[in-house]
Enzyme design. Structure first.
Site, PDB file in Angstrom:
ATOM      1  N   CYS A  64      -6.824  -6.195   2.710  1.00 13.89           N
ATOM      2  CA  CYS A  64      -8.081  -6.137   3.450  1.00 13.89           C
ATOM      3  C   CYS A  64      -9.177  -6.967   2.807  1.00 13.89           C
ATOM      4  O   CYS A  64     -10.252  -7.146   3.384  1.00 13.89           O
ATOM      5  CB  CYS A  64      -8.548  -4.695   3.590  1.00 13.89           C
ATOM      6  SG  CYS A  64      -7.331  -3.698   4.437  1.00 13.89           S
ATOM      7  N   ARG A  89       3.554   3.521 -15.492  1.00 16.89           N
ATOM      8  CA  ARG A  89       4.084   4.596 -14.651  1.00 16.89           C
ATOM      9  C   ARG A  89       5.572   4.819 -14.831  1.00 16.89           C
ATOM     10  O   ARG A  89       6.131   5.756 -14.260  1.00 16.89           O
ATOM     11  CB  ARG A  89       3.827   4.291 -13.169  1.00 16.89           C
ATOM     12  CG  ARG A  89       2.428   3.833 -12.868  1.00 16.89           C
ATOM     13  CD  ARG A  89       1.456   4.998 -12.753  1.00 16.89           C
ATOM     14  NE  ARG A  89       0.140   4.503 -12.384  1.00 16.89           N
ATOM     15  CZ  ARG A  89      -0.545   4.930 -11.323  1.00 16.89           C
ATOM     16  NH1 ARG A  89      -0.054   5.876 -10.557  1.00 16.89           N
ATOM     17  NH2 ARG A  89      -1.732   4.441 -11.048  1.00 16.89           N
ATOM     18  N   ASP A  96       2.569   0.624   7.427  1.00 19.88           N
ATOM     19  CA  ASP A  96       2.467  -0.210   8.627  1.00 19.88           C
ATOM     20  C   ASP A  96       3.774  -0.344   9.410  1.00 19.88           C
ATOM     21  O   ASP A  96       3.772  -0.874  10.521  1.00 19.88           O
ATOM     22  CB  ASP A  96       1.997  -1.624   8.247  1.00 19.88           C
ATOM     23  CG  ASP A  96       0.561  -1.644   7.775  1.00 19.88           C
ATOM     24  OD1 ASP A  96      -0.085  -0.583   7.748  1.00 19.88           O
ATOM     25  OD2 ASP A  96       0.075  -2.736   7.427  1.00 19.88           O
ATOM     26  N   GLU A 144      10.362  -5.312  -3.789  1.00 18.74           N
ATOM     27  CA  GLU A 144       9.350  -6.048  -3.010  1.00 18.74           C
ATOM     28  C   GLU A 144       9.853  -7.478  -2.842  1.00 18.74           C
ATOM     29  O   GLU A 144      10.147  -8.142  -3.833  1.00 18.74           O
ATOM     30  CB  GLU A 144       8.017  -6.000  -3.752  1.00 18.74           C
ATOM     31  CG  GLU A 144       6.966  -6.986  -3.283  1.00 18.74           C
ATOM     32  CD  GLU A 144       6.618  -6.882  -1.799  1.00 18.74           C
ATOM     33  OE1 GLU A 144       6.453  -5.751  -1.309  1.00 18.74           O
ATOM     34  OE2 GLU A 144       6.534  -7.939  -1.125  1.00 18.74           O
ATOM     35  N   ARG A 198       4.307  11.041 -10.441  1.00 21.71           N
ATOM     36  CA  ARG A 198       3.442  12.080 -10.982  1.00 21.71           C
ATOM     37  C   ARG A 198       4.079  13.465 -10.795  1.00 21.71           C
ATOM     38  O   ARG A 198       3.988  14.317 -11.677  1.00 21.71           O
ATOM     39  CB  ARG A 198       2.085  12.052 -10.279  1.00 21.71           C
ATOM     40  CG  ARG A 198       1.042  12.923 -10.949  1.00 21.71           C
ATOM     41  CD  ARG A 198      -0.226  12.992 -10.114  1.00 21.71           C
ATOM     42  NE  ARG A 198      -0.780  11.665  -9.836  1.00 21.71           N
ATOM     43  CZ  ARG A 198      -1.637  11.041 -10.629  1.00 21.71           C
ATOM     44  NH1 ARG A 198      -2.027  11.611 -11.758  1.00 21.71           N
ATOM     45  NH2 ARG A 198      -2.109   9.861 -10.302  1.00 21.71           N
ATOM     46  N   TYR A 258     -31.202  14.516   5.266  1.00 20.42           N
ATOM     47  CA  TYR A 258     -32.403  13.826   5.729  1.00 20.42           C
ATOM     48  C   TYR A 258     -33.269  13.448   4.551  1.00 20.42           C
ATOM     49  O   TYR A 258     -33.661  14.291   3.755  1.00 20.42           O
ATOM     50  CB  TYR A 258     -33.182  14.736   6.679  1.00 20.42           C
ATOM     51  CG  TYR A 258     -34.648  14.386   6.848  1.00 20.42           C
ATOM     52  CD1 TYR A 258     -35.040  13.075   7.089  1.00 20.42           C
ATOM     53  CD2 TYR A 258     -35.628  15.356   6.757  1.00 20.42           C
ATOM     54  CE1 TYR A 258     -36.378  12.740   7.225  1.00 20.42           C
ATOM     55  CE2 TYR A 258     -36.977  15.039   6.897  1.00 20.42           C
ATOM     56  CZ  TYR A 258     -37.346  13.733   7.128  1.00 20.42           C
ATOM     57  OH  TYR A 258     -38.669  13.405   7.265  1.00 20.42           O
ATOM     58  N   ALA A 275       0.825  -1.223   0.000  1.00 15.29           N
ATOM     59  CA  ALA A 275       0.000   0.000   0.000  1.00 15.29           C
ATOM     60  C   ALA A 275       0.855   1.268   0.000  1.00 15.29           C
ATOM     61  O   ALA A 275       0.844   2.047  -0.958  1.00 15.29           O
ATOM     62  CB  ALA A 275      -0.957  -0.021   1.186  1.00 15.29           C
ATOM     63  N   ASN A 320      -1.727   4.330   2.593  1.00 14.52           N
ATOM     64  CA  ASN A 320      -1.800   5.047   1.315  1.00 14.52           C
ATOM     65  C   ASN A 320      -1.502   6.526   1.494  1.00 14.52           C
ATOM     66  O   ASN A 320      -0.770   7.117   0.712  1.00 14.52           O
ATOM     67  CB  ASN A 320      -3.200   4.905   0.705  1.00 14.52           C
ATOM     68  CG  ASN A 320      -3.335   3.621  -0.091  1.00 14.52           C
ATOM     69  OD1 ASN A 320      -2.345   2.992  -0.453  1.00 14.52           O
ATOM     70  ND2 ASN A 320      -4.565   3.227  -0.363  1.00 14.52           N
TER      71      ASN A 320
END
Lengths: 434, 434
Positions: free
Chosen positions: B42, B70, B268, B32, B21, B410, B10, B290
């Site tokens: 999740c 990317r 994390d 990784e 970007r 409402y 994440a 994130n």
């Protein structure tokens, strides 16, 4: 000490309940000209569609019960015809005079019906329980197949959808070129497409000049419902010398005080303040009426409480589709003197792998200050919750940077890891940074 | 300029995407150690229950696609075994050295498993895709009928419910006397009752000393899942001289900078700041990862951005029932030096005449300042939206008076005229006024 409240629907009953709670010794009298008090006007479209089976289900409590449980005298069929501020009296039809120490006006509003043909037997409004009874009987007995609805505000859209749910083909006329009184062409288009799938046709930018038996502007319609906005019931107040505001409703300060000492106003008959512009606004809605009523009741009972105003939050539920707005649209922001920038994004409403559906989020912010000014949300799930987050941010005066970092709930079946609100905020941040 | 990111789930992938970007010329390498990047941890409980059909559905994109779209080099199976800050290098298993100008650590966390018997073949954790594959195969092939889950945090509860949805009888052990790491006896009882209806038994205040083949603490369990919390992966960082915080995770400032120049941490493996206490907190969650990753990526790419911290918003969806918390519980507020007052109310989640269901709302505020400190929401509809309103109010530092006047949406099918949040706020205002 006697508190007299004129009007016993949302604001009036909230005021009575709050005043009673704060001052058990106060004598409280509610004067309601209709036969019922404390009923849920917003439930009428769902009675029309059949989702509410009985009209009585919309009555939250009876005058007798309110009187028994709260010790408030509730008189129905009691129409106030004059206020005499100098004598601190109200006069009822029939001549009875009732004196007050404090007076709360909660006289509500009525539907505008100034259209030629409005008196024809197939033409209705949907504002009172009796309206609901008449219109549903007409639908049940006459079985019309084509309906016309005049007005594409939230009530008009809810009525159109309820009629469509009953199987009618519906045409909706709206004088302005957009829906929901919000100059937002994209929102209007989004809705137009979805309604067309339900055989609800929007005719925007088209003022209806008159209603004929069996048709409106040449379009067949065996039943017509006028939902062309509300007009505040201010005649009593105006005749008593109570000042009206810019929108023709009663002007009150943030304690719900009118210009007359000891006289308060709350609910659909009164203006309030917009939390974004800080200026007056007339937005007759049930939730606002309740809140204003509470504050009026508290102050009339001797407390000093303030009402901070409204963000203009509005949601329309058209079966599984919900459309919600809050704060200012781009056009409204520009009119209010801001330099609005905005984005509208489409994003999944929960994690894609659990069958997400699209949600559309629009955010509007001020280029100079980066302050969030408004937004809209359209989708099937989570729409109320998402517009409420925007409304909360508006009340807090948040900037877009703060908004983009909100710690929003994430669990795959209910919300995606990047909530549509935050996707929109990040996109709008890019626009602001450019 | 080369940015190296260690970890590609994440935080790591968010950092890579944001840095790319903002700076198209930056060389970005993601390392990784696992076989996949950018997958939805999740979603695993929903794969267990069968609501997610294929494990591949949880993979948001492949390394190849991320690289192609990317222009970020993504290397899987690339385990970093050392960081050499003096040389600005990381070392991979196998000895390869990769130099960096900026380094982002997004090494995540791992499940605690320090229980005797954790290595038995019927004992699982649910943290990686491979964990998910192994556990679901075991369930499909061995068809156990009774399960034990160790830990009643959000992951433990989701797993318990997924197993129950598959037809298993489930016992959940939790060392603390409450669920969701929130010292809230009423919330715990509310949940206990609902879970019992699904044959999920909570054994609270019971530390599991060991797991035996076929049973836990004498209770039969042919399958056991350990969900006893997460432990941040900080060994690499600690060995390189990177400071850890109070909770044993990497200490970062609001720019996600560690104590080493040019080295950031996010997700994390790192601590963050709580918006209510202003102090450090360790709350490993996907959304936070994130957001932290985005900020780390932006700063590593030369921007100056800040992360404002978290409110501690958490939601658990157990089929139609959702439980959500944000901010501080009464016990946490007291520990943080506040003088908390609270109420918990039960109120209809929409208008009664449209088939409302109960929602429970708890709000916590500070007696001295009337500032809102936290809350919880339990119900079937609108839970995410309602907890998000509380989270937004916490981020804005709202008082209870401000909160009680929020202009919330409402419409009878989705929200009642008095939203449960405002019912709770009005009740708590009475407590504050007394």
């Amino acid at each position: 000490m006697r508190l007299v409240i004129v009007g016993g629907v949302a604001a009036g009953m909230s005021a009575a309940a709050r005043a009673r709670r704060l001052d058990p010794s106060l004598e409280i009298v509610v004067l309601e000209r209709g036969a019922h008090v404390a009923w849920a006007a917003c439930g009428l479209p769902f009675y029309l569609s059949g989702r509410v089976a009985r009209l009585d289900d919309l009555i939250l409590f009876t005058p007798e019960r309110f009187q028994r449980e709260r010790g408030v005298l509730v008189r129905t069929g009691a129409e106030v015809t004059a206020i005499r501020p100098a004598r601190r009296q109200v006069v009822l039809r029939g001549g009875e005079q009732i004196s007050y120490d404090r007076l709360i006006l909660a006289t509500g509003a009525r539907p505008r019906r100034d259209i030629a043909g409005a008196e024809l037997p197939h033409v209705f409004t949907l504002h009172t329980l009796e309206d609901g009874r008449r219109l549903r009987s007409f639908l049940d007995e006459q079985r019309p197949r084509r309906a016309g609805v005049i007005g594409a505000g939230y009530i008009g859209l809810e009525i159109a959808d309820a009629l469509s749910e009953r199987g009618l083909e519906v045409t909706v006329w709206e004088a302005r070129p957009w829906v929901l009184d919000r100059q937002d062409p994209e929102l209007t288009q989004l809705l137009e497409r979805r309604l067309a799938e339900r055989r609800i046709e929007l005719r925007l930018g088209t003022a209806v000049s008159g209603i004929e038996p069996g048709s409106v502007q040449g379009v067949p319609a065996e039943v017509v419902v006028i939902a062309a906005g509300l007009q505040p019931n201010v005649e009593l107040a105006a005749e008593a010398g109570i000042e009206l505001g810019r929108f023709g409703a009663i002007r009150v300060n943030d304690r719900m005080e009118t210009n007359l000492a000891g006289v308060y106003a709350a609910g659909d008959c009164a203006e309030t303040t917009h939390v974004v512009t800080g200026g007056p606004v007339y937005l007759p809605l049930g939730t606002t009426a309740n809140k204003m009523g509470r504050v009026a009741g508290a102050n009339a009972a001797g407390r000093r409480e303030r009402f901070g105003g409204v963000a203009g939050t509005l949601i329309v539920a058209l079966r599984e589709l919900a459309i919600a707005v809050t704060g200012l649209s781009v056009a409204q922001a520009r009119q209010a003197g801001f330099q609005p920038v905005s984005v509208r994004i489409e994003a999944p409403d929960r994690s894609r792998y659990l069958g997400s559906r699209p949600t559309w989020v629009e955010l509007v912010a001020d280029r100079n200050t980066s302050r969030l000014l408004g937004g809209s949300v359209v989708g099937e799930k989570g729409v109320a919750g998402r517009i409420n987050v925007v409304a909360t941010a508006l009340a807090a005066g948040m900037t877009l940077e703060q908004f983009a970092q909100l710690d929003l709930a994430y669990t795959p079946p209910l919300a995606p890891v990047r909530d549509p609100l935050l996707v929109a905020a990040n996109e709008l941040n890019k626009v602001l940074a450019s």
